[in-house]
Structure formats: structure tokens, C-alpha cells
Design an enzyme around this catalytic site. Structure first.
Site, PDB file in Angstrom:
ATOM      1  CE  LYS A 122      -3.968   1.832   2.711  1.00 16.07           C
ATOM      2  NZ  LYS A 122      -4.860   1.555   3.843  1.00 16.07           N
ATOM      3  CB  SER A 165      -8.152   3.601   2.919  1.00 17.35           C
ATOM      4  OG  SER A 165      -7.310   2.999   3.898  1.00 17.35           O
ATOM      5  CB  SER A 197      -8.442   0.956   6.047  1.00 14.23           C
ATOM      6  OG  SER A 197      -9.112   2.100   5.682  1.00 14.23           O
TER       7      SER A 197
HETATM    8  N1  GLN Z   1     -13.192   4.263   6.740  1.00 15.47           N
HETATM    9  C1  GLN Z   1     -12.505   4.788   7.880  1.00 15.47           C
HETATM   10  C2  GLN Z   1     -12.154   6.232   7.662  1.00 15.47           C
HETATM   11  O1  GLN Z   1     -12.375   6.721   6.581  1.00 15.47           O
HETATM   12  C3  GLN Z   1     -11.286   3.969   8.171  1.00 15.47           C
HETATM   13  C4  GLN Z   1     -10.099   4.318   7.377  1.00 15.47           C
HETATM   14  C5  GLN Z   1      -8.908   3.451   7.708  1.00 15.47           C
HETATM   15  O2  GLN Z   1      -9.015   2.442   8.393  1.00 15.47           O
HETATM   16  N2  GLN Z   1      -7.753   3.919   7.270  1.00 15.47           N
HETATM   17  O3  GLN Z   1     -11.673   6.875   8.544  1.00 15.47           O
END
Ligand code: GLN
Length: 463
Positions: free
Chosen positions: A76, A151, A175
Site C-alpha cells: 500500500k 482505504s 481499512s
Molecule cells: N473508513 C474509515 C475512515 O475513513 C477507516 C479508514 C482506515 O481504516 N484507514 O476513517
């Protein structure tokens, strides 16, 4: 031998048995490579072939090599890779080339894994649909009208399109696990401190964790074994020893209220799936956190994001010097280089910081969630629930699909998501298993047992 269908562990075995060379693995990887899912922000083709030569030399000299030696791994793009562009999917870091590796990268390289490319994500890991990336959204081959989740969108689309062998993602509030469940992959968010965060571009460091996202739980375990452990650059880390555990007589709690909250297909799949653990004692519980997790996470993560984003003042990372004063440069560069979602979080976080009541309340609420988690995780070895209440949804919809996941980030406990079935539209469903802090090995053992007795994780989308 179709390598792209194989797991990282099996490819590693073929390399060690000298049935295939490191170069042949890369040739196979790049043979039909098209990046069908818009999964990659950059590829390191030359670098990977150079590394393959070095590792092959060791193999030919009969030096001892690790389980992942010669295996390509995709990372990532919020995990720093020395001399390889690391953008966090933001225009702000479009030209950023780190001068150091994240600890996990050093560890993987030491064991001979080959970094093959950097994967797309929501900008600075803020999002749950993979749509906030400066580099465009990733595709979900299970249904391209639907989101991959986020994400860690590039991790799961690259795996689902058979254009990655194994990946590393990150998870601040679901995420890694949420997209894994949307695209039929396996992912574990480890206990806080098992894996170093040094070199992970921070969003909300108290919750951020680097996580393997892979084709099966054995790959997760083997990657975890390599990247975990004490790191002098991250004082929150500890040494962790993975035990081989007997899982036959566990006490399992199944979250009744989470099942009620989920779509019918999701709930019935998870209920069916737990029948695999037939020698365990299974009891229904009500895990009363649903009203609290999301607001608590939103307040705290946005506040932490404010301080993490403050370093992007354009002097250190981007070099757009169009204005005169420091303040003007900050304002114009942040205006131009951050996307909408990042700006929204910075504004929201600053707003919260002006009214400390919200922050104090969120801390209290986090304490309450911790209490509930401790109570049930003391009573049960593991607790099972769906990973998300729904399967992947369309781009014009918006659901809070992290709601079952965030609790593990807030409480720093481990949580694994594994494929457990499909809904009526053939969209993958994930099952989440959580446990007490530092019982990551138990979760992995359970997941491996589940995958030895089912084939959901082997199912592929039509491409
Ligand atoms: N969907 C969550 C957010 O937008 C989690 C994001 C993540 O785990 N990086 O904050």
C-alpha cells in the site's frame, strides 16, 4: 503451474524446492500484467528483477533462505519504501521519494521478499470506498459497479484481479478488513504493538496498524511472522511469539445484535459458517457498542489527523513555491494539493479541538467500549460477527460498513476477516473473529482451520 493463482507461501515453497526461479516468477507476474483494477500507483519492475538476481544467487549457493524468499509482494502506498515513490495517493506527495524504508519493508527485504509495486488507496487512508485517491478509484471485479471498499482498495483489487501475490495494507478503522471482505480476501488487523508502524504514513497513529491482506490465512501468518517484533524505531512494539494452538474446545460468543443489524444473506452466511467450529461451545451475546463506535472514532481519528496532516507545509514534501510568505505557501499548497476528504477531516478535527467537550466525551466513550470488549473477551476466547453488515455497495450509496470493525482499533485488540460465503448477487461476505489483546495466533489458527474445511477463499470473480 499457474503462479498467479498460487499463494505466497506455495510460491515460496516452489522457489525453495528449485522448481521455479525467482526470475521466472517475475516473468509470470508481468506476462499479462495490465493493471486491470487501477490497483497500482507505481511498479518497480527493474528493481524487482535486480532483487530477483540477488536472491537467486543465494538459492544457487544453497544459503538458508526464508519462506517468502523470491516472492513478489505489493505494498500500500502509505508505507515508505526507500528510493521508491510513496504518495499516500495524494497530490501533496506526488513526488515524494522516501530516503528510508518502513521497518516492515526492511524486514521483508531481509527475508528475500521482492517489492513489486505500490498500491492505490484512499488519500492518506481516509475513506472506505477507494474513491478519494488522487490516482482514481480501483475496480472490484466481483461487480465493477460496486466499490472495492477502502482505504486499502489497491490491495484487494490487485489480488482479486490476480495481479498481486500478497500485499501489505493498513487499518485505522477497518481499512484492511472491510475491503478484504468486499473482494473475498483474508486480512488481520494485529494487536497494537506487534507490528512496527515506523515508516507508515500516519493518519491516526493510536489506531493505525500495518496489516497483511492475502489470499489465505496461512499467508497472513507467514507474513506476520516476518514483519512482527520489537523495533527500536517504534517504542510501542513488543516481541511476539506465535504459538500453535489447539482450537477444538474454545468458548465462542456470536454477536446476536450485530447479526440482526446485518442484511439477511450476510447474517445467514455467518451463522452457517460457524458450524465449522462444531467442537466449540457457542453462545449468543449482545455486544452493545453500535451507537458509540462510529462517533467516537470520527471525533478521535479526525483530531489525530489534524496533527498528522500539519507536517505537510509544502517545504518538506512538495516544493511548490508560488507564494511569498510561509503562511501563504501553506494555504495555497494545502488548498491545491489536498483532496476534498482530507480537507474535510482537517476542518472537522479543528472544529472538535475548539470544543474540547466533544473530545472528552469521545475519550469517555472509548473507555466504555474498552470495558465492553474486556468484559466479553474475558468470558469468551473469541467473538464472531460479520465483517460488515452489507456486501460491497454501489458508488452512489453510502453505508457505514466499518461499524463492526472500528471497535478493535479503539481497543487495540486483534481482529481477522475471512471469506465465509456469497450473497444472492454472488458478492463476497466476510466473517470477523476478534479476541483479547495478543491472541493474534489464536485468530490465525482458527482462520486456517476454517479455510482447511471450506473453499470460499478459493473462489474467484469472472474477469
Ligand atoms: N473508513 C474509515 C475512515 O475513513 C477507516 C479508514 C482506515 O481504516 N484507514 O476513517
Amino acid at each position: 503451474m499457474n503462479l498467479m493463482n498460487m499463494t505466497a507461501t506455495n510460491i515460496g515453497l516452489e522457489i525453495r524446492n528449485r522448481n521455479i526461479s525467482c526470475k521466472e516468477v517475475l516473468d509470470e507476474f508481468f506476462k499479462d500484467f495490465e493493471d486491470k483494477g487501477n490497483s497500482y500507483i507505481s511498479l518497480c519492475k527493474d528493481y524487482s528483477y535486480k532483487r530477483a538476481l540477488e536472491i537467486q544467487k543465494k538459492i544457487d549457493n544453497k544459503e538458508e533462505i526464508s519462506i517468502l524468499a523470491g516472492v513478489p509482494i505489493s505494498i500500500k502506498d502509505n508505507i515508505c519504501t526507500k528510493d521508491i515513490k510513496t504518495t499516500s495517493a495524494s497530490k501533496m506527495l506526488e513526488n515524494y521519494i522516501p530516503y528510508y524504508n518502513a521497518t516492515v519493508i526492511d524486514k521483508l527485504e531481509k527475508e528475500g521478499a521482492i517489492i513489486i509495486g505500490k498500491l492505490n488507496l484512499d488519500e492518506f487512508a481516509m475513506g472506505d470506498m477507494g474513491i478519494t485517491s488522487y490516482y482514481g478509484k480501483c475496480k472490484n471485479p466481483w461487480d465493477i459497479e460496486k466499490t472495492t471498499g477502502g482505504s486499502s482498495s489497491g490491495c484487494v483489487s490487485s489480488l482479486a484481479y490476480n495481479e498481486a501475490i500478497c500485499t501489505l495494507g493498513s487499518d485505522t478503522g477497518g481499512s484492511a478488513r472491510q475491503p478484504a471482505s468486499f473482494c473475498n480476501q483474508t486480512s488481520i488487523k494485529p494487536s497494537y504493538g506487534i507490528i512496527s508502524r515506523y515508516g507508515l504514513i500516519g493518519f491516526a497513529p493510536e489506531f493505525d496498524q500495518i496489516c497483511p491482506i492475502t489470499k489465505d490465512a496461512i499467508d497472513c501468518l507467514n507474513i506476520m511472522k516476518i514483519i512482527s517484533g520489537k523495533d527500536k524505531n517504534d517504542d510501542t512494539t513488543i516481541y511476539y511469539n506465535f504459538r500453535d494452538l489447539n482450537i477444538s474446545s474454545l468458548k465462542i460468543g456470536i454477536c446476536k445484535n450485530f447479526l440482526d443489524y446485518s442484511d439477511d444473506d450476510v447474517a445467514s452466511c455467518v451463522l452457517d459458517a460457524i458450524k465449522i467450529f462444531k467442537n466449540c461451545k457457542i453462545e449468543e451475546i449482545n455486544f452493545n457498542i453500535l451507537d458509540y463506535v462510529t462517533p467516537t472514532y470520527q471525533v478521535l481519528s479526525s483530531v489525530y489527523a489534524v496533527s498528522n496532516m500539519a507536517r505537510y507545509d509544502n517545504f518538506n514534501f512538495s516544493n511548490y513555491f508560488e507564494d511569498d510568505s510561509y503562511e501563504d505557501i501553506c494555504i495555497s499548497s494545502r488548498t491545491k494539493l489536498f483532496g476534498k476528504e482530507v480537507k474535510k477531516r482537517i476542518m472537522y478535527g479543528n472544529y472538535i479541538l475548539n470544543y474540547t467537550d466533544y473530545y472528552d466525551k469521545a475519550l469517555k466513550s472509548k473507555q466504555y467500549i474498552n470495558k465492553i470488549y474486556s468484559y466479553y473477551l474475558d468470558k469468551y476466547d473469541v467473538i464472531i460477527m460479520p465483517t460488515t453488515p452489507k456486501t460491497a455497495f454501489s458508488y452512489n450509496e453510502n453505508f457505514n460498513t466499518d461499524i463492526f470493525l472500528i471497535g478493535s482499533n479503539l481497543t487495540k485488540t486483534p481482529s481477522i476477516s475471512i471469506p465465509c460465503g456469497f450473497d444472492r448477487n454472488n458478492m463476497p461476505i466476510g466473517m470477523q473473529i476478534i479476541s483479547k489483546n495478543l491472541n493474534d495466533d489464536l485468530l490465525l489458527n482458527l482462520a486456517i482451520h476454517f479455510q482447511e474445511n471450506t473453499d470460499f477463499h478459493l473462489k474467484k470473480p469472472k474477469i
